[in-house]
Structures are given as structure tokens and as C-alpha cells.
Design a protein around this motif. Sequence first.
Motif, mmCIF file in Angstrom:
data_model
loop_
_atom_site.group_PDB
_atom_site.id
_atom_site.type_symbol
_atom_site.label_atom_id
_atom_site.label_comp_id
_atom_site.label_asym_id
_atom_site.label_seq_id
_atom_site.Cartn_x
_atom_site.Cartn_y
_atom_site.Cartn_z
ATOM 1 N N ILE A 76 6.561 31.884 -11.471
ATOM 2 C CA ILE A 76 5.211 32.516 -11.159
ATOM 3 C C ILE A 76 5.005 32.915 -9.437
ATOM 4 C CG2 ILE A 76 2.809 32.576 -11.298
ATOM 5 C CD1 ILE A 76 3.574 30.888 -13.957
ATOM 6 N N LEU A 77 5.312 31.952 -8.775
ATOM 7 C CA LEU A 77 4.789 31.711 -7.271
ATOM 8 C C LEU A 77 5.967 32.344 -6.631
ATOM 9 C CD1 LEU A 77 3.474 28.057 -7.238
ATOM 10 C CD2 LEU A 77 2.248 30.198 -7.356
ATOM 11 N N GLY A 78 7.163 32.683 -7.145
ATOM 12 C CA GLY A 78 8.474 33.246 -6.090
ATOM 13 C C GLY A 78 9.101 32.159 -5.314
ATOM 14 N N THR A 79 8.677 30.647 -5.725
ATOM 15 C CA THR A 79 9.299 29.913 -4.795
ATOM 16 C C THR A 79 10.609 29.138 -5.244
ATOM 17 O OG1 THR A 79 7.632 28.044 -6.045
ATOM 18 C CG2 THR A 79 6.940 29.013 -3.862
ATOM 19 N N LYS A 80 11.283 28.387 -4.274
ATOM 20 C CA LYS A 80 12.327 27.653 -5.103
ATOM 21 C C LYS A 80 11.912 26.395 -5.838
ATOM 22 C CE LYS A 80 15.164 28.871 -0.938
ATOM 23 N NZ LYS A 80 16.086 28.503 0.142
ATOM 24 N N ILE A 81 12.537 26.074 -6.684
ATOM 25 C CA ILE A 81 12.250 25.106 -7.672
ATOM 26 C C ILE A 81 12.206 23.684 -7.245
ATOM 27 C CG2 ILE A 81 14.661 24.461 -8.222
ATOM 28 C CD1 ILE A 81 13.652 24.214 -11.164
ATOM 29 N N LEU A 82 12.610 23.518 -6.089
ATOM 30 C CA LEU A 82 12.671 22.201 -5.451
ATOM 31 C C LEU A 82 11.540 22.215 -4.192
ATOM 32 C CD1 LEU A 82 16.230 21.034 -4.911
ATOM 33 C CD2 LEU A 82 14.701 20.550 -6.792
ATOM 34 N N ASP A 83 10.800 23.376 -4.194
ATOM 35 C CA ASP A 83 9.704 23.311 -3.118
ATOM 36 C C ASP A 83 8.435 22.413 -3.673
ATOM 37 O OD1 ASP A 83 7.782 24.201 -1.278
ATOM 38 O OD2 ASP A 83 8.445 26.286 -1.180
ATOM 39 N N PRO A 84 8.199 21.625 -2.665
ATOM 40 C CA PRO A 84 6.816 20.938 -3.121
ATOM 41 C C PRO A 84 5.505 21.374 -3.294
ATOM 42 C CG PRO A 84 8.352 19.970 -1.028
ATOM 43 C CD PRO A 84 8.675 21.323 -1.496
#
Length: 218
Positions: A76-84
Amino acid sequence: MNAVWQYYLDHRGDIDGWFGTTVWLAVLPVLIGLVIALPIGWAAWRYHWTYTPVTALAGLLYTIPSIALFLILPGILGTKILDPVNVAVALTLYTVALLVRVVADGLGSVSAETMAAASAMGFTGWQRLRKVQLPLAVPVIGAGLRVAAVSNVSLISVASVIGVTQLGQLFVDGNNLDKAAPIVLGLIIFFAMALLFDLLILLGVRVLTPWRRAVAAR
């Protein structure tokens, strides 16, 4: 306890870095969640027909398993899965879900007589909310905030299962290495952190409600 202390000394660099990440993941979502929950809770109190659907939606949101939310948010956010950041957003959502009802109920706990007296003194709607309702609702909101803060601290450790590095990594390391020391160290730190946040919120409620001490002293 010697083994626990020795484990800390041997891994101090990693643990100190994880500690910093864990602290901001615990604090920031609670603060942002409170800011978001205040207007939503006020609307649920002000417009009574919205109370049931809003609080029901919030309750439904809170039932979403944290692991599922941590995995869904990157898409949803377009972030990496390991991003805090994923963890921070998830915990913010949980905080909002928990506090919306608390805020609405806290504002609703102020008696009609008190509100009428404030109106008789010439307070506008905004002034009644800011100078009367919110201060009197602080104990109720503070109680909900304590629950949210402690809950968030415990949920942070779950993110280590998917690889987000923070103090929950101690539990993963303990399991992988079959050692009790990192697990015990993690439990001690998380317990101390939750206790500290709880005490800070209690102190904040005490500072914001000086009249309660005056009444108790009579």
C-alpha cells in the motif's frame, strides 16, 4: 544474570542500535495516533449517529493480526517489507483504533451541567472543548493512552519475525541460538520500556489535572 549481562556486552553495538529504533517505533505512533484520534473521537461524540459505525470500524481495525498488517502495508505504501516505517504506520493505526472510542467516551463523560455552566459563562463551542471538556477528559484519555503505549511496545517485537531489526531481534537470536540470555535480556528491556512509558503518561496526566490533587487534599 551474568550470562545476560555478558551477552549485552558482547553485542552492545547491535543492541544499542536496536534500542534506538525500538524507542522511536514505540513513541512516534502513539503521539501521531493520539493527534489523529482526537478529531475523530470528537466527531463521534459530537455527531451521535457516527459513534456506533466509527467505533465499530475502529474495533474491527484493531482485530487485524499485526503480522498481516506488517505484510500488507508495503504494497500500500510502496515501501520495502523490512522498512521500519511499515511498523510505525501499523502501530499508528492500532493506536487510532484504540483511542477513538476512548476520546469519544472521555468527552462524553463531562456532565451536561458542567457544559451548561461553561456556556453560561460565555464560552464558545471551541472554548468549551479546549478549556473544559478536554481537560476534564484527560484522565479517561490518559488511561487509554497507557494501554496503547504498552500494547505498542509488545507489538514491536512481532515485527522481528519478518526481519525488521529492533529489540525483538533478541528473541529471534535466542531461539536460533537456543540460548536463554538474549531472550531474558529482551524481556527485561521491553518490560522496563513499557513501565517507563506508563509512568511518563501517568505523570503527564497528573501535571495536566492539578485540580484532582487539590480535591484529594481536602
